[in-house]
Design a protein around this motif. Structure first.
Motif, PDB file in Angstrom:
ATOM      1  N   HIS A  83     -16.114  14.460   9.814  1.00 59.40           N
ATOM      2  CA  HIS A  83     -14.911  15.129   9.325  1.00 59.40           C
ATOM      3  C   HIS A  83     -14.353  14.442   8.077  1.00 59.40           C
ATOM      4  O   HIS A  83     -13.997  15.095   7.102  1.00 59.40           O
ATOM      5  N   THR A  84     -14.285  13.106   8.116  1.00 64.87           N
ATOM      6  CA  THR A  84     -13.743  12.400   6.939  1.00 64.87           C
ATOM      7  C   THR A  84     -14.673  12.535   5.738  1.00 64.87           C
ATOM      8  O   THR A  84     -14.216  12.543   4.596  1.00 64.87           O
ATOM      9  N   ALA A  85     -16.000  12.647   5.979  1.00 66.11           N
ATOM     10  CA  ALA A  85     -16.943  12.838   4.864  1.00 66.11           C
ATOM     11  C   ALA A  85     -16.823  14.247   4.287  1.00 66.11           C
ATOM     12  O   ALA A  85     -16.894  14.438   3.069  1.00 66.11           O
ATOM     13  N   GLU A  86     -16.608  15.226   5.169  1.00 61.79           N
ATOM     14  CA  GLU A  86     -16.509  16.623   4.703  1.00 61.79           C
ATOM     15  C   GLU A  86     -15.144  16.917   4.085  1.00 61.79           C
ATOM     16  O   GLU A  86     -14.998  17.895   3.343  1.00 61.79           O
ATOM     17  N   HIS A  87     -14.158  16.137   4.421  1.00 59.39           N
ATOM     18  CA  HIS A  87     -12.804  16.349   3.896  1.00 59.39           C
ATOM     19  C   HIS A  87     -12.286  15.076   3.239  1.00 59.39           C
ATOM     20  O   HIS A  87     -11.279  14.500   3.704  1.00 59.39           O
ATOM     21  N   PRO A  88     -12.961  14.619   2.176  1.00 59.10           N
ATOM     22  CA  PRO A  88     -12.545  13.358   1.541  1.00 59.10           C
ATOM     23  C   PRO A  88     -11.120  13.415   0.991  1.00 59.10           C
ATOM     24  O   PRO A  88     -10.393  12.414   1.057  1.00 59.10           O
ATOM     25  N   ASP A  89     -10.698  14.576   0.487  1.00 60.46           N
ATOM     26  CA  ASP A  89      -9.327  14.677  -0.031  1.00 60.46           C
ATOM     27  C   ASP A  89      -8.316  14.579   1.116  1.00 60.46           C
ATOM     28  O   ASP A  89      -7.291  13.902   0.996  1.00 60.46           O
ATOM     29  N   GLY A  90      -8.627  15.246   2.213  1.00 59.64           N
ATOM     30  CA  GLY A  90      -7.760  15.169   3.390  1.00 59.64           C
ATOM     31  C   GLY A  90      -7.676  13.741   3.909  1.00 59.64           C
ATOM     32  O   GLY A  90      -6.598  13.263   4.278  1.00 59.64           O
ATOM     33  N   TRP A  91      -8.813  13.045   3.927  1.00 57.96           N
ATOM     34  CA  TRP A  91      -8.814  11.658   4.401  1.00 57.96           C
ATOM     35  C   TRP A  91      -8.034  10.754   3.455  1.00 57.96           C
ATOM     36  O   TRP A  91      -7.307   9.865   3.889  1.00 57.96           O
ATOM     37  N   SER A  92      -8.162  11.013   2.155  1.00 57.42           N
ATOM     38  CA  SER A  92      -7.380  10.255   1.180  1.00 57.42           C
ATOM     39  C   SER A  92      -5.883  10.481   1.389  1.00 57.42           C
ATOM     40  O   SER A  92      -5.083   9.537   1.314  1.00 57.42           O
ATOM     41  N   VAL A  93      -5.513  11.719   1.682  1.00 56.33           N
ATOM     42  CA  VAL A  93      -4.100  12.016   1.964  1.00 56.33           C
ATOM     43  C   VAL A  93      -3.630  11.222   3.188  1.00 56.33           C
ATOM     44  O   VAL A  93      -2.579  10.574   3.157  1.00 56.33           O
ATOM     45  N   LEU A  94      -4.424  11.218   4.251  1.00 55.22           N
ATOM     46  CA  LEU A  94      -4.003  10.565   5.495  1.00 55.22           C
ATOM     47  C   LEU A  94      -4.045   9.047   5.405  1.00 55.22           C
ATOM     48  O   LEU A  94      -3.093   8.364   5.787  1.00 55.22           O
ATOM     49  N   HIS A  95      -5.162   8.522   4.910  1.00 53.29           N
ATOM     50  CA  HIS A  95      -5.390   7.077   5.002  1.00 53.29           C
ATOM     51  C   HIS A  95      -4.666   6.326   3.889  1.00 53.29           C
ATOM     52  O   HIS A  95      -4.232   5.199   4.079  1.00 53.29           O
ATOM     53  N   ALA A 119      -5.050  23.732  -1.911  1.00 53.67           N
ATOM     54  CA  ALA A 119      -4.911  23.234  -3.284  1.00 53.67           C
ATOM     55  C   ALA A 119      -4.122  21.926  -3.305  1.00 53.67           C
ATOM     56  O   ALA A 119      -4.486  20.978  -4.004  1.00 53.67           O
ATOM     57  N   ALA A 120      -3.063  21.860  -2.503  1.00 55.28           N
ATOM     58  CA  ALA A 120      -2.208  20.678  -2.503  1.00 55.28           C
ATOM     59  C   ALA A 120      -2.956  19.448  -1.977  1.00 55.28           C
ATOM     60  O   ALA A 120      -2.845  18.354  -2.540  1.00 55.28           O
ATOM     61  N   VAL A 121      -3.735  19.627  -0.903  1.00 55.87           N
ATOM     62  CA  VAL A 121      -4.497  18.500  -0.351  1.00 55.87           C
ATOM     63  C   VAL A 121      -5.465  17.970  -1.413  1.00 55.87           C
ATOM     64  O   VAL A 121      -5.596  16.759  -1.604  1.00 55.87           O
ATOM     65  N   GLY A 128      -4.821  14.391  -2.860  1.00 54.36           N
ATOM     66  CA  GLY A 128      -5.895  13.461  -2.506  1.00 54.36           C
ATOM     67  C   GLY A 128      -6.538  12.833  -3.737  1.00 54.36           C
ATOM     68  O   GLY A 128      -6.906  11.658  -3.711  1.00 54.36           O
ATOM     69  N   ARG A 129      -6.671  13.616  -4.808  1.00 60.12           N
ATOM     70  CA  ARG A 129      -7.388  13.110  -5.989  1.00 60.12           C
ATOM     71  C   ARG A 129      -6.478  12.434  -7.003  1.00 60.12           C
ATOM     72  O   ARG A 129      -6.851  11.445  -7.616  1.00 60.12           O
ATOM     73  N   ARG A 130      -5.273  13.008  -7.209  1.00 61.73           N
ATOM     74  CA  ARG A 130      -4.376  12.446  -8.228  1.00 61.73           C
ATOM     75  C   ARG A 130      -3.441  11.392  -7.665  1.00 61.73           C
ATOM     76  O   ARG A 130      -2.925  10.556  -8.395  1.00 61.73           O
ATOM     77  N   GLY A 131      -3.205  11.449  -6.358  1.00 64.96           N
ATOM     78  CA  GLY A 131      -2.153  10.638  -5.758  1.00 64.96           C
ATOM     79  C   GLY A 131      -0.856  11.435  -5.696  1.00 64.96           C
ATOM     80  O   GLY A 131      -0.633  12.358  -6.493  1.00 64.96           O
ATOM     81  N   TYR A 132       0.018  11.067  -4.752  1.00 68.90           N
ATOM     82  CA  TYR A 132       1.249  11.821  -4.537  1.00 68.90           C
ATOM     83  C   TYR A 132       2.145  11.836  -5.760  1.00 68.90           C
ATOM     84  O   TYR A 132       2.650  12.887  -6.172  1.00 68.90           O
ATOM     85  N   MET A 133       2.356  10.674  -6.379  1.00 65.72           N
ATOM     86  CA  MET A 133       3.273  10.583  -7.514  1.00 65.72           C
ATOM     87  C   MET A 133       2.792  11.419  -8.705  1.00 65.72           C
ATOM     88  O   MET A 133       3.563  12.136  -9.335  1.00 65.72           O
ATOM     89  N   ALA A 134       1.498  11.290  -9.018  1.00 65.23           N
ATOM     90  CA  ALA A 134       0.964  11.935 -10.213  1.00 65.23           C
ATOM     91  C   ALA A 134       0.698  13.427 -10.019  1.00 65.23           C
ATOM     92  O   ALA A 134       0.578  14.176 -11.002  1.00 65.23           O
ATOM     93  N   ALA A 135       0.619  13.874  -8.772  1.00 71.13           N
ATOM     94  CA  ALA A 135       0.336  15.296  -8.517  1.00 71.13           C
ATOM     95  C   ALA A 135       1.468  16.170  -9.055  1.00 71.13           C
ATOM     96  O   ALA A 135       2.639  15.853  -8.856  1.00 71.13           O
ATOM     97  N   SER A 136       1.116  17.244  -9.753  1.00 63.14           N
ATOM     98  CA  SER A 136       2.168  18.145 -10.256  1.00 63.14           C
ATOM     99  C   SER A 136       2.123  19.476  -9.523  1.00 63.14           C
ATOM    100  O   SER A 136       1.057  19.983  -9.164  1.00 63.14           O
ATOM    101  N   MET A 137       3.317  20.016  -9.286  1.00 60.60           N
ATOM    102  CA  MET A 137       3.428  21.301  -8.603  1.00 60.60           C
ATOM    103  C   MET A 137       2.811  22.408  -9.452  1.00 60.60           C
ATOM    104  O   MET A 137       2.305  23.401  -8.918  1.00 60.60           O
ATOM    105  N   ARG A 195       0.815  -1.211   0.000  1.00 65.43           N
ATOM    106  CA  ARG A 195       0.000   0.000   0.000  1.00 65.43           C
ATOM    107  C   ARG A 195       0.847   1.259   0.000  1.00 65.43           C
ATOM    108  O   ARG A 195       0.311   2.353  -0.098  1.00 65.43           O
ATOM    109  N   THR A 196       2.157   1.101   0.158  1.00 66.87           N
ATOM    110  CA  THR A 196       2.976   2.299   0.355  1.00 66.87           C
ATOM    111  C   THR A 196       3.841   2.651  -0.848  1.00 66.87           C
ATOM    112  O   THR A 196       4.721   3.494  -0.728  1.00 66.87           O
ATOM    113  N   HIS A 197       3.617   2.017  -1.977  1.00 62.12           N
ATOM    114  CA  HIS A 197       4.488   2.332  -3.114  1.00 62.12           C
ATOM    115  C   HIS A 197       3.774   2.406  -4.446  1.00 62.12           C
ATOM    116  O   HIS A 197       4.225   1.840  -5.440  1.00 62.12           O
ATOM    117  N   GLY A 198       2.650   3.091  -4.439  1.00 66.36           N
ATOM    118  CA  GLY A 198       1.980   3.375  -5.698  1.00 66.36           C
ATOM    119  C   GLY A 198       0.724   2.564  -5.924  1.00 66.36           C
ATOM    120  O   GLY A 198       0.520   1.514  -5.325  1.00 66.36           O
TER     121      GLY A 198
END
Lengths: 216, 216
Positions: free
Chosen positions: B100-112, B21-23, B27-36, A116-119
């Motif tokens: 909180h997790t329902a109101e902040h789905p992107d934040g929850w995706s980032v955390l979980h 914006a970053a969250v 949260g939606r694209r994933g860390y790898m695919a997210a572009s600055m 779960r931690t690598h993509g």
């Protein structure tokens, strides 16, 4: 001597040795830090042979995830005897689950953490296994509810939610049990069974928890 | 106009806009695919300004994890009123968590998901938050057990196990609720409360689930 041994050993056996070594290294070092050199050394083969058989670090990791996921789901299925009462099936399934994760801590680390931690590609492999287990538990709860039910009002969605909660609780406990010295598989299974079964039992009898009267 | 606006906006406000914006993008694209580039555009600032304020993609992601973890634990703590009965505290805490997790789905995706899927450094940030929540739930169960108990035999380790199971179940349900249309925060909280409370209630009364007599 070494060359002769290499030639005589069937590819399938050698591949399993590579996967054994890879699961151990991936599980303990983490996917990023794991080196193909170390995996080859632990497997007792040359690094080119690992690449020849498993193609790349990514493919080797994917093969590890698939093997460990299959082994875990098969262990749980083998532990459950379909003819028995539902609480007994759940108890047997939980014991099989915690026994397997305790006996294969590196495999569990690969599935629960590393995969779960690598993509998203690796994560999708574990998601498929997880959905299979959730479906199995959902069906177990649904059958029991249908059989035992006087009050037919346990909606399908709530059954699915209960299964998702139970699987999440089991995953969380398995990671904790492996990290906490002295917690046996049976204790972990009993903790979850105590936690879950009374609640499920009450629900199936139509007894829901409700907030105190007069409060939302 | 733009330049004037830029100069007048305090750094703290601008930083929060970047994190918002970053969250969303992480949260939606994933860390790898997210572009600055995309993050800067959504925040309405230049990319060099994002780097000036947050230093790197890694540091920006870490800042997102910390902000979302703090917001979630604060939401749960704010939802619980210490003077009330334990089942009420748990119910309020669960409702706050799922709201909180329902109101902040992107934040929850980032955390979980995202924070656990891109290396041990990020994962450690979430582990710290999780341990705080497990400690909070452990203490809630322990206090109730002490108060309500006739049978003092609910070992500390079992209380910890129950808390770990409950938190794992909540995480699993939150991800499921956000991915399943029509499941409200209140329903998710009620499902878990039904599941958990009857079991906990029975344990505190000293009623344990046991396998059928004559079988191991």
């Amino acid at each position: 001597m070494g060359a002769v041994k290499t030639k005589r050993m069937p590819r399938a056996v050698r591949e399993q040795q590579m996967l054994d070594a890879a699961v151990q290294i991936f599980g303990r070092r983490g996917y990023m830090a794991a080196s193909m050199d170390e995996i080859a050394e632990l497997a007792g083969v040359s690094k080119p042979l690992v690449y020849l058989y498993l193609n790349s670090k990514e493919d080797l990791f994917t093969a590890c995830i698939r093997r460990e996921a299959t082994a875990l789901t098969e262990a749980v299925r083998a532990g459950v005897r379909p003819g028995l009462p539902a609480d007994r099936q759940l108890w047997d399934g939980l014991q099989a689950f915690f026994a397997h994760t305790a006996e294969h801590p590196d495999g569990w680390s690969v599935l629960h953490l590393q995969a779960r931690t690598h993509g998203e590609t690796f994560a999708a492999e574990v998601t498929a296994m997880r959905e299979e287990i959730v479906a199995f538990v959902t069906q177990l709860i649904a059958v029991t509810a249908r059989e035992a039910h006087r009050d037919p009002d346990l909606p399908e969605r709530e059954v699915a939610g209960l299964a998702v909660a139970l699987v999440g609780a089991a995953e969380s406990l398995a990671a904790w049990a492996n990290a906490t010295p002295g917690v046996t598989a049976r204790q972990a299974a009993a903790t979850l069974m105590n936690f879950a079964w009374a609640g499920l039992g009450n629900l199936m009898e139509g007894r829901h928890w409700t907030p105190s009267a007069g409060e939302a």
